[in-house]
Design an enzyme around this catalytic site. Structure first.
Site, mmCIF file in Angstrom:
data_model
loop_
_atom_site.group_PDB
_atom_site.id
_atom_site.type_symbol
_atom_site.label_atom_id
_atom_site.label_comp_id
_atom_site.label_asym_id
_atom_site.label_seq_id
_atom_site.Cartn_x
_atom_site.Cartn_y
_atom_site.Cartn_z
ATOM 1 N N HIS A 68 -42.359 11.186 10.240
ATOM 2 C CA HIS A 68 -42.390 12.591 10.637
ATOM 3 C C HIS A 68 -43.468 12.800 11.690
ATOM 4 O O HIS A 68 -44.612 12.366 11.521
ATOM 5 C CB HIS A 68 -42.677 13.486 9.423
ATOM 6 C CG HIS A 68 -41.462 13.735 8.578
ATOM 7 N ND1 HIS A 68 -41.350 14.816 7.745
ATOM 8 C CD2 HIS A 68 -40.307 13.040 8.446
ATOM 9 C CE1 HIS A 68 -40.175 14.783 7.128
ATOM 10 N NE2 HIS A 68 -39.534 13.704 7.537
ATOM 11 N N TYR A 197 -43.909 24.454 5.264
ATOM 12 C CA TYR A 197 -44.901 25.133 4.428
ATOM 13 C C TYR A 197 -44.780 26.633 4.687
ATOM 14 O O TYR A 197 -44.833 27.062 5.843
ATOM 15 C CB TYR A 197 -46.315 24.683 4.784
ATOM 16 C CG TYR A 197 -46.654 23.262 4.399
ATOM 17 C CD1 TYR A 197 -47.405 22.992 3.255
ATOM 18 C CD2 TYR A 197 -46.257 22.185 5.182
ATOM 19 C CE1 TYR A 197 -47.749 21.699 2.895
ATOM 20 C CE2 TYR A 197 -46.586 20.882 4.837
ATOM 21 C CZ TYR A 197 -47.329 20.651 3.694
ATOM 22 O OH TYR A 197 -47.665 19.357 3.350
ATOM 23 N N PRO A 289 -52.532 19.326 -4.325
ATOM 24 C CA PRO A 289 -51.524 18.557 -3.580
ATOM 25 C C PRO A 289 -51.139 19.146 -2.228
ATOM 26 O O PRO A 289 -50.395 18.507 -1.485
ATOM 27 C CB PRO A 289 -50.319 18.557 -4.528
ATOM 28 C CG PRO A 289 -50.491 19.796 -5.344
ATOM 29 C CD PRO A 289 -51.968 19.966 -5.519
ATOM 30 N N LYS A 293 -53.201 14.562 0.084
ATOM 31 C CA LYS A 293 -54.325 13.652 0.260
ATOM 32 C C LYS A 293 -54.567 12.701 -0.919
ATOM 33 O O LYS A 293 -55.265 11.698 -0.760
ATOM 34 C CB LYS A 293 -55.615 14.450 0.511
ATOM 35 C CG LYS A 293 -55.610 15.218 1.812
ATOM 36 C CD LYS A 293 -55.464 14.277 2.995
ATOM 37 C CE LYS A 293 -55.237 15.006 4.286
ATOM 38 N NZ LYS A 293 -54.686 14.155 5.323
ATOM 39 N N TYR A 381 -54.529 16.420 8.760
ATOM 40 C CA TYR A 381 -53.298 16.208 8.007
ATOM 41 C C TYR A 381 -52.815 14.767 8.119
ATOM 42 O O TYR A 381 -52.393 14.162 7.135
ATOM 43 C CB TYR A 381 -52.209 17.170 8.502
ATOM 44 C CG TYR A 381 -50.989 17.219 7.605
ATOM 45 C CD1 TYR A 381 -50.848 18.225 6.661
ATOM 46 C CD2 TYR A 381 -49.978 16.271 7.711
ATOM 47 C CE1 TYR A 381 -49.730 18.267 5.836
ATOM 48 C CE2 TYR A 381 -48.866 16.305 6.890
ATOM 49 C CZ TYR A 381 -48.750 17.313 5.948
ATOM 50 O OH TYR A 381 -47.645 17.350 5.117
#
Length: 389
Positions: A68, A197, A289, A293, A381
């Site tokens: 991704h 998200y 979550p 990580k 990220y």
């Protein structure tokens, strides 16, 4: 070397030690089937993939993982995309379920690695301050003793390793969150190409995936929620309501095959080593979550530790072992900060004021319009490089 726990951290460390010619034994309290079925994280950072490649455990990942190059953030009935390669100089993430990573590592370990003992329940770790710490464990109804030069606890927050350290050595910093996640697996092709998200008035939602045919989805729910109170139609209706940036967009629906409630909490234990005993992964730290990580921090821990033991094996010096805790904690606290930032940015507190909501929207707007803010977010990220020391 004695390793307690055959999760991703323990198994990856065993492969790294094997590659360096260091003997180890991995003890796992559960049976193989249970270990290979545990549903956990599914996002791998660049450094985690690099670590798997370095020990020859990435063949199936290369064929089946979904790379991704970004994520989508939705809020105020609009959406924007963060393009990771352009913001980070080429870094990306991979969707590959932890269950599949564990299967790959277990197969390698049983084929060519040092002993991996399932259904071997560690009872205690003793002698952390001595030159030969001991792991007491039971297997097949009998108690055994494993004498080690070093012990690594990869057995989680409730494992025995951290309790084997002298009283007063460890200090744990913790924070709870006033909500949880309802996570579901569904036999439905994702209606999106990358993770979504969503910040909404109804609460947070996340649309992820396990494969082109299986969706992994999450909803913010109150603490104490019973997953059985969420039948399939209720889950799908709520996901559509929270994820749709505007009318007309809908998820692909299908049978939900698994559902569970995940508590949200943060925890860091310092130091991550004492004497000849080391802590790695969830035994030392837990993150919410939201930032994906947990698994990646565990992989980073054992990568640092594997390098340190290889250095010891070649040079006889414990220099890198001596700095293991400090090295890892720098990364851990940055990941904790990022995970908590994402969590507070995207979730609605049960008692949240309108002022707090406007602050969230202002920060989301900044991510959408500021290349500098977006680049920092993307760097965190996708994961920072693992420090050598």
């Amino acid at each position: 070397m004695g390793i307690v726990g055959a999760g991703p951290a323990g198994l990856l460390l065993a492969r790294q030690l094997h590659a360096s010619g260091i003997d180890c034994v991995v003890l796992e309290s559960r049976d193989r089937s249970y270990v290979e079925r545990r549903q956990r994280a599914g996002i791998l950072e660049q450094s985690t993939v690099d670590a798997l490649r370095s020990v020859g455990a990435a063949d199936r990942l290369e064929r089946e993982a979904l790379p991704h190059d970004g994520i989508e953030l939705r809020f105020s009935r609009r959406s924007f995309r963060l393009d990771f390669p352009s913001l980070t100089g080429g870094r990306r993430v991979w969707v590959y379920a932890q269950t599949e990573m564990v299967k790959d590592l277990v197969a390698l370990q049983l084929k060519e690695g040092p002993p991996l003992l399932f259904e071997a329940r560690a009872l205690a770790v003793e002698g952390a301050n001595t030159d030969n710490p001991v792991i007491r464990y039971t297997r097949s109804g009998r108690e055994h003793t494993l004498s080690c030069d070093w012990v690594v606890g990869c057995d989680g927050y409730h494992g025995v390793t951290r309790h084997g350290l002298p009283r007063g050595v460890l200090r744990t910093y913790e924070r709870g969150h006033p909500y949880a996640w309802l996570g579901v697996l569904a036999e439905a092709p994702p209606a999106y190409e990358e993770l979504v998200y969503a910040h909404s008035e109804r609460g947070f939602a996340l649309a992820s995936m396990r494969s082109p045919q299986v969706s992994r989805l999450y909803l913010q729910v109150p603490n104490g929620t019973d997953p059985e109170d969420w039948p399939d139609d209720r889950v799908w209706d709520e996901l559509d309501a929270r994820l749709a940036p505007h009318g007309g967009w809908r998820l692909h629906r299908g049978p939900i095959t698994a559902r569970s409630v995940l508590p949200m909490r943060s925890s860091v234990t310092e130091p991550m080593a004492h004497g000849r005993v080391f802590l790695a992964g969830d035994a030392a730290h837990i993150v919410p979550p939201t930032g994906a990580k947990g698994l990646n921090l565990a992989a980073a821990d054992v990568t640092v530790l594997g390098r340190a033991f290889s250095h010891l094996n070649v040079t006889g010096s414990t220099r890198l072992l001596d700095t293991y805790s400090a090295t890892c904690l720098r990364r851990v606290w940055r990941a904790e900060h990022f995970s908590n930032l994402m969590t507070s940015l995207l979730h609605r507190d049960p008692d949240q004021s309108a002022f707090a909501t406007r602050l969230q929207l202002a920060q989301l707007e900044r991510l959408a319009t500021s290349p500098h803010a977006a680049a920092e977010f993307a760097a965190q990220y996708t994961g920072l490089p693992v420090e050598a020391e």
